[in-house]
Enzyme design. Structure first.
Site, PDB file in Angstrom:
ATOM      1  CG  ASP A  59       5.668   0.427  -6.519  1.00 31.29           C
ATOM      2  OD1 ASP A  59       5.498   0.931  -7.436  1.00 31.29           O
ATOM      3  OD2 ASP A  59       5.939   0.116  -5.564  1.00 31.29           O
ATOM      4  CG  ASP A  72       7.178   7.892 -10.506  1.00 36.05           C
ATOM      5  OD1 ASP A  72       7.963   8.093 -10.094  1.00 36.05           O
ATOM      6  OD2 ASP A  72       6.787   6.682 -10.546  1.00 36.05           O
ATOM      7  CG  ASP A 125       4.613   4.255  -9.658  1.00 35.58           C
ATOM      8  OD1 ASP A 125       4.104   3.370 -10.006  1.00 35.58           O
ATOM      9  OD2 ASP A 125       6.196   4.483  -9.306  1.00 35.58           O
ATOM     10  CD  GLU A 158       7.427   2.546 -11.917  1.00 35.22           C
ATOM     11  OE1 GLU A 158       7.534   1.429 -11.022  1.00 35.22           O
ATOM     12  OE2 GLU A 158       7.294   3.734 -11.402  1.00 35.22           O
ATOM     13  CE  LYS A 183       9.293   6.143 -12.386  1.00 34.24           C
ATOM     14  NZ  LYS A 183       9.762   5.618 -11.099  1.00 34.24           N
ATOM     15  CE  LYS A 222       4.327   4.223  -6.343  1.00 31.83           C
ATOM     16  NZ  LYS A 222       5.468   3.259  -5.396  1.00 31.83           N
ATOM     17  NE  ARG A 278      13.702  -0.501  -9.856  1.00 31.29           N
ATOM     18  CZ  ARG A 278      14.445  -1.163  -9.533  1.00 31.29           C
ATOM     19  NH1 ARG A 278      15.425  -2.603  -8.691  1.00 31.29           N
ATOM     20  NH2 ARG A 278      14.234  -0.253  -7.885  1.00 31.29           N
TER      21      ARG A 278
HETATM   22  N1  BES Z   1       8.453   5.956  -8.027  1.00 27.89           N
HETATM   23  C1  BES Z   1       8.469   5.235  -7.322  1.00 27.89           C
HETATM   24  C2  BES Z   1      10.228   5.568  -5.902  1.00 27.89           C
HETATM   25  C3  BES Z   1       8.788   6.531  -5.392  1.00 27.89           C
HETATM   26  C4  BES Z   1       8.949   6.586  -4.344  1.00 27.89           C
HETATM   27  C5  BES Z   1       9.453   8.515  -6.000  1.00 27.89           C
HETATM   28  C6  BES Z   1       8.714   7.940  -3.210  1.00 27.89           C
HETATM   29  C7  BES Z   1       9.252   9.075  -5.350  1.00 27.89           C
HETATM   30  C8  BES Z   1       8.362   8.549  -3.612  1.00 27.89           C
HETATM   31  C9  BES Z   1       9.778   4.088  -7.736  1.00 27.89           C
HETATM   32  O1  BES Z   1       8.713   3.206  -9.196  1.00 27.89           O
HETATM   33  C10 BES Z   1       9.157   2.389  -7.020  1.00 27.89           C
HETATM   34  O2  BES Z   1       7.911   2.280  -6.384  1.00 27.89           O
HETATM   35  N2  BES Z   1      10.706   2.185  -5.980  1.00 27.89           N
HETATM   36  C11 BES Z   1      10.159   1.320  -5.247  1.00 27.89           C
HETATM   37  C12 BES Z   1      11.063  -0.079  -5.951  1.00 27.89           C
HETATM   38  C13 BES Z   1      10.884  -1.217  -5.142  1.00 27.89           C
HETATM   39  C14 BES Z   1       9.153  -1.905  -5.301  1.00 27.89           C
HETATM   40  C15 BES Z   1      12.017  -2.474  -5.468  1.00 27.89           C
HETATM   41  C16 BES Z   1      10.657   1.763  -4.299  1.00 27.89           C
HETATM   42  O3  BES Z   1      11.178   2.531  -3.788  1.00 27.89           O
HETATM   43  O4  BES Z   1       9.747   1.760  -2.874  1.00 27.89           O
HETATM   44 ZN    ZN Z   2       7.862   4.565 -10.415  1.00 30.13          ZN
HETATM   45 MN    MN Z   3       6.965   2.175  -8.544  1.00 25.12          MN
END
Ligand code: BES
Ligand code: ZN
Ligand code: MN
Length: 505
Positions: free
Chosen positions: A352, A293, A275, A354, A270, A282, A356
């Site tokens: 968010d 990210d 992000d 994204e 990824k 966010k 996947r």
């Molecule tokens: N890049 C983030 C995950 C992340 C969070 C990585 C903190 C490192 C530190 C990912 O894209 C994300 O935002 N995931 C969400 C998923 C949710 C919207 C289903 C999450 O983990 O809140």
């Molecule tokens: Zn992300």
């Molecule tokens: Mn995200």
């Protein structure tokens, strides 16, 4: 960042001119023979100092003797090894990092380390691991620090020029360390990429850094947005469509095993260079961390460099999806339905989620194009993985017990540890959608697992696959003996180990 310390290997008796001496003691304290020797030459200073400071040789402890009499060294560092019984696989690696951390270079450009246990020699692998740990600790990301002339530290700090490791069989240690130089380069490239701010490391800039691996013998092809459109990569493109910066995919091939080596092992990363969350924006606090990210893609790139530099006898292909997730006027909306390259339709409930979507098209592409023997992907995929595992382990999800066991073992060998979490039909149901084939979030409970289930929808039956969620370990994972930078380079040593143990001819 290039390292400035030269490593060399010498016999225990090789002449040591100046600088610092590092010797060891086990819990007791039980001095090693080099420590006993220095104690004799200094007329008992070392044992006297150990007594006064209550130094027992415990793991993680150390003691300094400055300006000792009777020897040429200006400083002797006595380092505790603890009990040999508690040596883990990564003990010498971490010790190398810890020792390097104690050496500033101020006392002269050279440090001599006398590597031995209280009873018996170290193996060549232990010595090589020590050297690797020392060199990894040497990394600094300081390219954006302007060199101020009146800064006290700038003027007084001299880098350590040479680290001499005295050991029983210097020739064997030198040979054992040869491939590790490539690992240092690979890990440090991954760290550089993770540490780089997102205004500099755009998807195009990252693609150019991947392209530069051609110099090391990696075949690199880049997919443009037009090509991706033709391939039908609607999921990846949807994530990038809100950004001014164009999306890219880099395909890196290392054919170290030749035609007879057969189909490659595929590593997918990824690479969200920033992000914001997109329209599902966010919160502001901590958003700066989302420059990291792309740690999965950074690991893949670092690994490909390491494999090429050490001329690994393996066929491997690395695929990274490079996009920026921005909330622009052209951004995707919650509720949108997009079609992935596999033909699967995705209802975008949260922009968010994204990562996947980016991986979905990269995973499908690599299986279609290369028929890999196994697929491993790395991603800073979910915040939930840190809730589950903290920063000690990365999450491991797999459809294959053997691959899973091999990865777990490689984690214990390298100290880049993994913890397996479950997959299954009940979890898979969480991502069924009312309007499309699947939706891109499965709700709050088991968030890391439903994310993994999403990825598995893009894995063909019969393909051994593992997903590593490195959100907690790839960046901001905390100071360790071998890393003091924000980006850790997590996964390069782990996957290099897996490949050495199981996929090289
Ligand atoms: N890049 C983030 C995950 C992340 C969070 C990585 C903190 C490192 C530190 C990912 O894209 C994300 O935002 N995931 C969400 C998923 C949710 C919207 C289903 C999450 O983990 O809140
Ligand atoms: Zn992300
Ligand atoms: Mn995200």
């Amino acid at each position: 960042m290039t390292d400035q310390t030269t490593l060399s290997f010498a016999s225990p008796s090789a002449a040591a001119a100046d600088g610092v001496a590092v010797v060891f003691a086990e819990d007791g304290p039980k001095f090693t023979s080099a420590a006993q020797d220095l104690d004799k030459k200094t007329k008992g200073m070392l044992s006297e100092a150990a007594r006064i400071s209550a130094f027992k040789g415990k793991k993680g402890s150390s003691m300094d003797v400055l300006a000792p009499r009777g020897v040429k060294f200006v400083r002797i560092v006595l380092v505790g090894l603890g009990k040999p019984a508690d040596y883990a696989n990564d003990a010498w690696l971490n010790l190398g990092g810890a020792v390097r951390g104690k050496l500033s270079g101020r006392e002269g450009g050279t440090a001599h380390v006398y590597l031995e246990k209280a009873k018996g020699e170290l193996s060549a692998e232990d010595v090589a691991n020590f050297a690797l740990g020392a060199q990894l600790r040497n990394y600094k990301f300081d390219k954006y620090k302007s060199k101020s002339k009146n800064s006290e530290t700038e003027q007084t700090a001299k880098p350590l020029k040479t680290l001499v490791m005295h050991c029983a069989d210097p020739g064997a240690a030198r040979r054992a360390f040869a491939p590790e130089r490539a690992i240092v380069d690979g890990v440090n490239l991954a760290r550089d990429l993770v540490n780089e701010p997102a205004n500099v490391l755009t998807p195009a800039a990252f693609a150019a850094r991947a392209k530069a691996l051609a110099k090391a013998g990696v075949q690199v092809t880049l997919l443009s947005e037009a090509q991706m459109k033709r391939l039908g990569m609607g999921a990846l493109l949807a994530v990038g469509q809100g950004s001014e910066n164009t999306s890219h995919v880099a395909v890196m091939q290392w054919k170290g095993a030749g035609v007879r080596g057969g189909n490659p092992i595929a590593i997918v990363g990824k690479g969200v260079t920033f992000d914001t969350g997109g329209i599902s924006l966010k919160p502001a606090a901590g958003m700066e961390d989302m420059k990291g990210d792309m740690a999965g893609a950074a690991c893949v790139t670092g690994l490909m460099l390491a494999l090429a530099e050490r001329k690994a006898k393996v066929n491997a292909v690395g695929v990274i999806g490079l996009v920026e997730n921005m909330p622009g006027g052209t951004a995707q909306r919650p509720g949108d339905v997009v079609e992935a390259m596999s033909g699967t339709t995705i209802e975008v409930l949260n922009t968010d989620a994204e990562g996947r979507m980016v991986l979905a098209d990269c995973l499908w592409y690599v299986q279609e194009k290369f028929k890999p023997v196994a697929v491993i992907n790395l991603a800073t995929l979910t915040g939930a993985i840190m809730v589950a595992l903290g920063k000690e382990h990365a999450g491991l999800f797999s459809n294959d017990d053997e691959l899973s066991a091999r990865l777990t073992a490689a984690g214990l060998e390298t100290g880049e540890k993994l913890w397996r979490l479950p997959l299954g039909p009940k979890y898979d149901k969480l991502i069924d959608s009312k309007v499309a084939d699947i939706k891109n979030t499965g709700g709050r409970w088991g968030g890391s697992i439903s994310a993994a289930q999403f990825l598995q929808r893009f894995i063909k039956p019969g393909t051994p696959w593992a997903h590593l969620d490195i959100a907690g370990t790839g960046m901001a994972s905390g100071d360790t003996d071998i890393n003091r930078s924000w980006g850790s380079g997590f996964g390069v040593r782990l996957l290099d180990r897996l490949i050495r143990d199981h996929y090289e001819r």
